[in-house]
Motif scaffolding. Structure first.
Motif, mmCIF file in Angstrom:
data_model
loop_
_atom_site.group_PDB
_atom_site.id
_atom_site.type_symbol
_atom_site.label_atom_id
_atom_site.label_comp_id
_atom_site.label_asym_id
_atom_site.label_seq_id
_atom_site.Cartn_x
_atom_site.Cartn_y
_atom_site.Cartn_z
ATOM 1 N N GLY A 20 13.415 2.501 -1.585
ATOM 2 C CA GLY A 20 12.667 2.750 -2.821
ATOM 3 C C GLY A 20 12.023 1.500 -3.381
ATOM 4 O O GLY A 20 10.849 1.508 -3.767
ATOM 5 N N LEU A 21 12.785 0.397 -3.418
ATOM 6 C CA LEU A 21 12.242 -0.847 -3.962
ATOM 7 C C LEU A 21 11.122 -1.401 -3.090
ATOM 8 O O LEU A 21 10.111 -1.888 -3.604
ATOM 9 C CB LEU A 21 13.355 -1.882 -4.103
ATOM 10 C CG LEU A 21 14.452 -1.589 -5.134
ATOM 11 C CD1 LEU A 21 15.476 -2.716 -5.148
ATOM 12 C CD2 LEU A 21 13.845 -1.416 -6.530
ATOM 13 N N VAL A 22 11.301 -1.328 -1.774
ATOM 14 C CA VAL A 22 10.271 -1.848 -0.868
ATOM 15 C C VAL A 22 8.991 -1.036 -0.995
ATOM 16 O O VAL A 22 7.886 -1.596 -1.119
ATOM 17 C CB VAL A 22 10.765 -1.851 0.591
ATOM 18 C CG1 VAL A 22 9.628 -2.211 1.543
ATOM 19 C CG2 VAL A 22 11.925 -2.822 0.772
ATOM 20 N N LEU A 23 9.104 0.284 -0.975
ATOM 21 C CA LEU A 23 7.908 1.126 -1.071
ATOM 22 C C LEU A 23 7.204 0.932 -2.412
ATOM 23 O O LEU A 23 5.967 0.921 -2.472
ATOM 24 C CB LEU A 23 8.286 2.593 -0.870
ATOM 25 C CG LEU A 23 8.821 2.944 0.522
ATOM 26 C CD1 LEU A 23 9.232 4.414 0.587
ATOM 27 C CD2 LEU A 23 7.800 2.641 1.609
ATOM 28 N N LYS A 24 7.976 0.767 -3.488
ATOM 29 C CA LYS A 24 7.364 0.514 -4.796
ATOM 30 C C LYS A 24 6.634 -0.825 -4.795
ATOM 31 O O LYS A 24 5.504 -0.947 -5.313
ATOM 32 C CB LYS A 24 8.456 0.500 -5.876
ATOM 33 C CG LYS A 24 7.955 0.209 -7.299
ATOM 34 C CD LYS A 24 7.083 1.338 -7.808
ATOM 35 C CE LYS A 24 6.819 1.247 -9.307
ATOM 36 N NZ LYS A 24 6.061 0.045 -9.675
ATOM 37 N N SER A 25 7.229 -1.837 -4.161
ATOM 38 C CA SER A 25 6.595 -3.160 -4.096
ATOM 39 C C SER A 25 5.313 -3.105 -3.280
ATOM 40 O O SER A 25 4.313 -3.745 -3.624
ATOM 41 C CB SER A 25 7.572 -4.171 -3.480
ATOM 42 O OG SER A 25 8.722 -4.325 -4.281
ATOM 43 N N VAL A 26 5.313 -2.338 -2.192
ATOM 44 C CA VAL A 26 4.107 -2.211 -1.362
ATOM 45 C C VAL A 26 2.998 -1.509 -2.142
ATOM 46 O O VAL A 26 1.834 -1.930 -2.105
ATOM 47 C CB VAL A 26 4.430 -1.450 -0.061
ATOM 48 C CG1 VAL A 26 3.154 -1.148 0.722
ATOM 49 C CG2 VAL A 26 5.396 -2.248 0.804
ATOM 50 N N ALA A 27 3.353 -0.439 -2.850
ATOM 51 C CA ALA A 27 2.348 0.279 -3.646
ATOM 52 C C ALA A 27 1.748 -0.629 -4.715
ATOM 53 O O ALA A 27 0.530 -0.639 -4.937
ATOM 54 C CB ALA A 27 2.976 1.518 -4.285
ATOM 55 N N ASP A 28 2.605 -1.417 -5.352
ATOM 56 C CA ASP A 28 2.109 -2.340 -6.385
ATOM 57 C C ASP A 28 1.195 -3.400 -5.775
ATOM 58 O O ASP A 28 0.163 -3.758 -6.353
ATOM 59 C CB ASP A 28 3.284 -3.024 -7.082
ATOM 60 C CG ASP A 28 4.084 -2.071 -7.957
ATOM 61 O OD1 ASP A 28 3.576 -0.969 -8.254
ATOM 62 O OD2 ASP A 28 5.224 -2.419 -8.328
ATOM 63 N N ALA A 29 1.577 -3.896 -4.587
ATOM 64 C CA ALA A 29 0.785 -4.944 -3.941
ATOM 65 C C ALA A 29 -0.579 -4.430 -3.489
ATOM 66 O O ALA A 29 -1.539 -5.199 -3.385
ATOM 67 C CB ALA A 29 1.562 -5.509 -2.745
ATOM 68 N N ALA A 30 -0.653 -3.117 -3.204
ATOM 69 C CA ALA A 30 -1.919 -2.545 -2.728
ATOM 70 C C ALA A 30 -2.816 -2.069 -3.860
ATOM 71 O O ALA A 30 -3.984 -1.734 -3.630
ATOM 72 C CB ALA A 30 -1.624 -1.369 -1.796
ATOM 73 N N THR A 31 -2.311 -2.071 -5.073
ATOM 74 C CA THR A 31 -3.077 -1.566 -6.217
ATOM 75 C C THR A 31 -4.369 -2.351 -6.424
ATOM 76 O O THR A 31 -4.379 -3.580 -6.432
ATOM 77 C CB THR A 31 -2.233 -1.653 -7.511
ATOM 78 O OG1 THR A 31 -1.059 -0.867 -7.347
ATOM 79 C CG2 THR A 31 -3.020 -1.136 -8.709
ATOM 80 N N GLY A 32 -5.462 -1.605 -6.542
ATOM 81 C CA GLY A 32 -6.746 -2.227 -6.846
ATOM 82 C C GLY A 32 -7.494 -2.796 -5.664
ATOM 83 O O GLY A 32 -8.574 -3.363 -5.821
ATOM 84 N N ARG A 33 -6.966 -2.644 -4.457
ATOM 85 C CA ARG A 33 -7.654 -3.187 -3.277
ATOM 86 C C ARG A 33 -8.582 -2.140 -2.676
ATOM 87 O O ARG A 33 -8.214 -1.394 -1.781
ATOM 88 C CB ARG A 33 -6.645 -3.618 -2.219
ATOM 89 C CG ARG A 33 -5.720 -4.747 -2.643
ATOM 90 C CD ARG A 33 -5.064 -5.322 -1.415
ATOM 91 N NE ARG A 33 -3.914 -6.133 -1.740
ATOM 92 C CZ ARG A 33 -3.157 -6.729 -0.827
ATOM 93 N NH1 ARG A 33 -3.426 -6.590 0.449
ATOM 94 N NH2 ARG A 33 -2.126 -7.464 -1.195
ATOM 95 N N VAL A 34 -9.795 -2.073 -3.137
ATOM 96 C CA VAL A 34 -10.817 -1.158 -2.626
ATOM 97 C C VAL A 34 -10.222 0.235 -2.462
ATOM 98 O O VAL A 34 -10.206 0.801 -1.378
ATOM 99 C CB VAL A 34 -11.395 -1.643 -1.274
ATOM 100 C CG1 VAL A 34 -12.688 -0.905 -0.956
ATOM 101 C CG2 VAL A 34 -11.638 -3.129 -1.310
ATOM 102 N N ASP A 35 -9.692 0.776 -3.516
ATOM 103 C CA ASP A 35 -9.033 2.081 -3.632
ATOM 104 C C ASP A 35 -7.951 2.276 -2.576
ATOM 105 O O ASP A 35 -7.605 3.388 -2.213
ATOM 106 C CB ASP A 35 -10.044 3.233 -3.621
ATOM 107 C CG ASP A 35 -10.537 3.657 -2.243
ATOM 108 O OD1 ASP A 35 -10.209 2.991 -1.247
ATOM 109 O OD2 ASP A 35 -11.240 4.670 -2.162
ATOM 110 N N GLY A 36 -7.394 1.171 -2.082
ATOM 111 C CA GLY A 36 -6.290 1.277 -1.137
ATOM 112 C C GLY A 36 -6.673 1.910 0.181
ATOM 113 O O GLY A 36 -5.831 2.347 0.940
ATOM 114 N N GLY A 37 -7.973 1.974 0.478
ATOM 115 C CA GLY A 37 -8.402 2.593 1.734
ATOM 116 C C GLY A 37 -8.328 4.102 1.700
ATOM 117 O O GLY A 37 -8.572 4.769 2.701
ATOM 118 N N ALA A 38 -7.991 4.673 0.539
ATOM 119 C CA ALA A 38 -7.719 6.107 0.455
ATOM 120 C C ALA A 38 -8.935 6.959 0.802
ATOM 121 O O ALA A 38 -8.805 7.996 1.451
ATOM 122 C CB ALA A 38 -7.222 6.450 -0.952
ATOM 123 N N SER A 39 -10.129 6.537 0.382
ATOM 124 C CA SER A 39 -11.306 7.381 0.573
ATOM 125 C C SER A 39 -11.662 7.547 2.050
ATOM 126 O O SER A 39 -12.318 8.520 2.425
ATOM 127 C CB SER A 39 -12.494 6.786 -0.184
ATOM 128 O OG SER A 39 -12.796 5.487 0.305
#
Length: 419
Positions: free
Chosen positions: A180-199
């Motif tokens: 849980g902590l690792v996945l939360k840290s990864v999500a936080d680190a990816a925030t704001g980076r060109v929409d996270g590649g989601a599109s």
């Protein structure tokens, strides 16, 4: 002795959670010491926090990999639930638009119907993905010891136990820490980076959804089969339709639970229990006892293989004695079918039936004998009504369903140990 008991509890939570065994000799157990000299630890006072969010540099690297991946995939294993990391996992897959697969106690992390919830296309995804993240589950026979992952993919493994990371298969990045902590840290680190590649991921998700539908279409005739003996796919499909938001599903068996793993979808996290990758048969009745004691507000639905139920089934009487109602189903093919398949595959049909054939036991009558509710089902149309009557009975119940002994789950036939 008190110190050793404290140590046993600490070991249970050291690395990946698991059992500890402590043997206390009879002479020590029966001995007496003055209370003034006895040191009994206070509850919890012997614990230390071992929760780690992982190496920050590795977390940043994983965030970068996921942001730039064209075809990522993630497998959420049991540690996602044991670390109570469900919310973090959901946040990550939705923020970065990543298809997610689940196994073990990780099932239910995403609800059925969620656009990121995938189940039947895992092999396709692992063969075509460019980044694969394995969270809280080992490279065991369920993944061909890692051989089912594309050799061209960048493989990342997150686990509580450093000994599991990179075991049986080389990896590109390993992170030891709380899921849980690792996945939360990864999500936080990816925030704001060109929409996270989601599109960019819509085509990839559409491709997987098509593979998912193709696999479902192939199984649909069995899922709706009116054949007798009953096809196991029809049985587990009826069970899946029967589950509610409050149903804890327990699977105890080999081949029959393998069938259910492809069809049954718990509606919420923490609502799936099974024998684990080593197939520790006989856990079903103990799991039912524990689940009803711990969560009396929840409905418990348990599917047993007839061989698995026979190992601990007498404790059905304990459930009756303590008035712990549950809906139990026995998929009865009078065989240890997973063992039978393996023997036929390795040694030929002449040795197929050695040591794995069981009697035609009427488990419905067994339930009635012990004071519970019991019914026998031979017609697939009767499965649903029998399940509902078991629920309404308010008693521990067993629905004895005669299933086709010559139907094997694909997962059984594909297991590495039988090749």
């Amino acid at each position: 002795m008190a110190d050793m008991v404290s140590m046993a509890f600490r070991e249970c939570y050291h690395g990946a959670p698991g059992p500890a065994f402590l043997e206390i000799p009879r002479d020590v157990l029966d001995a007496k010491v003055p209370t003034a000299k006895a040191r009994v630890p206070l509850p919890g006072a012997y614990r230390a926090s071992t929760r780690s969010a992982g190496d920050p540099a590795a977390v940043e690297k994983l965030a970068d990999l996921l942001v730039h991946a064209e075809k990522p995939a993630i497998l959420l294993g049991s540690q996602v639930w044991t670390t109570r990391g469900t919310a973090a996992a959901v946040e990550l897959v939705r923020a970065l638009n990543i298809p997610a697969y689940m196994n073990g106690a990780g099932r239910g992390t995403l609800p059925p119907g969620d656009p990121h919830h995938f189940q039947l296309s895992r092999r396709y995804a692992f063969s075509h993905a460019d980044v694969i993240v394995i969270v809280g589950t080992p490279f065991d026979f369920r993944m061909g010891y890692g051989k089912r992952l594309s050799p061209d993919a960048t493989v990342v493994q997150i686990d509580l136990d450093y000994r599991t990371v990179g075991k049986n298969r080389d990896i590109d990045l390993g992170i030891v820490g709380d899921a849980g902590l690792v996945l939360k840290s990864v999500a936080d680190a990816a925030t704001g980076r060109v929409d996270g590649g989601a599109s960019r991921r819509k085509e990839w998700l559409d491709e997987l959804r098509a593979a998912e539908q193709s696999a479902l279409d192939k199984r649909l005739p069995h899922l709706r089969s009116d054949a007798s003996p009953i096809h196991p796919y029809r049985l587990v499909s009826e069970i899946n339709d029967f589950l509610t938001e409050d149903s804890i599903y327990i699977g105890d068996g080999g081949d029959i639970v393998t069938f259910s793993g492809q069809v049954v979808q718990p509606k919420a996290p923490g609502h799936w229990m099974d024998p684990g990758p080593l197939g520790t048969l006989g856990v079903g009745v103990p799991f039912v006892l524990a689940a009803k004691q711990a969560r009396p507000d929840k409905e418990v639905v348990a599917l047993f293989g007839d061989g698995a139920f026979s190992l601990t089934g007498w404790d059905f009487e304990t459930l009756v004695r303590y008035d712990l109602p549950f809906v139990g189903i026995v998929g009865n093919n009078s065989s240890m079918n997973q063992i039978r398949y393996g023997q036929a595959a390795k040694y030929g049909p002449e040795r197929e039936r050695v040591g794995n054939t069981l009697g035609d036991v009427h488990y419905d009558k067994f339930a009635q004998l012990l004071g519970g509710h019991g019914e026998e089902v031979r017609d697939p149309a009767d499965i649903g009504p029998a399940l509902r009557r078991a629920r309404e009975s308010g008693k521990p119940s067993l629905i004895n369903v005669w299933v086709d002994p010559d139907a094997y789950a694909p997962g059984t036939m594909n297991q590495t140990m039988y090749k």
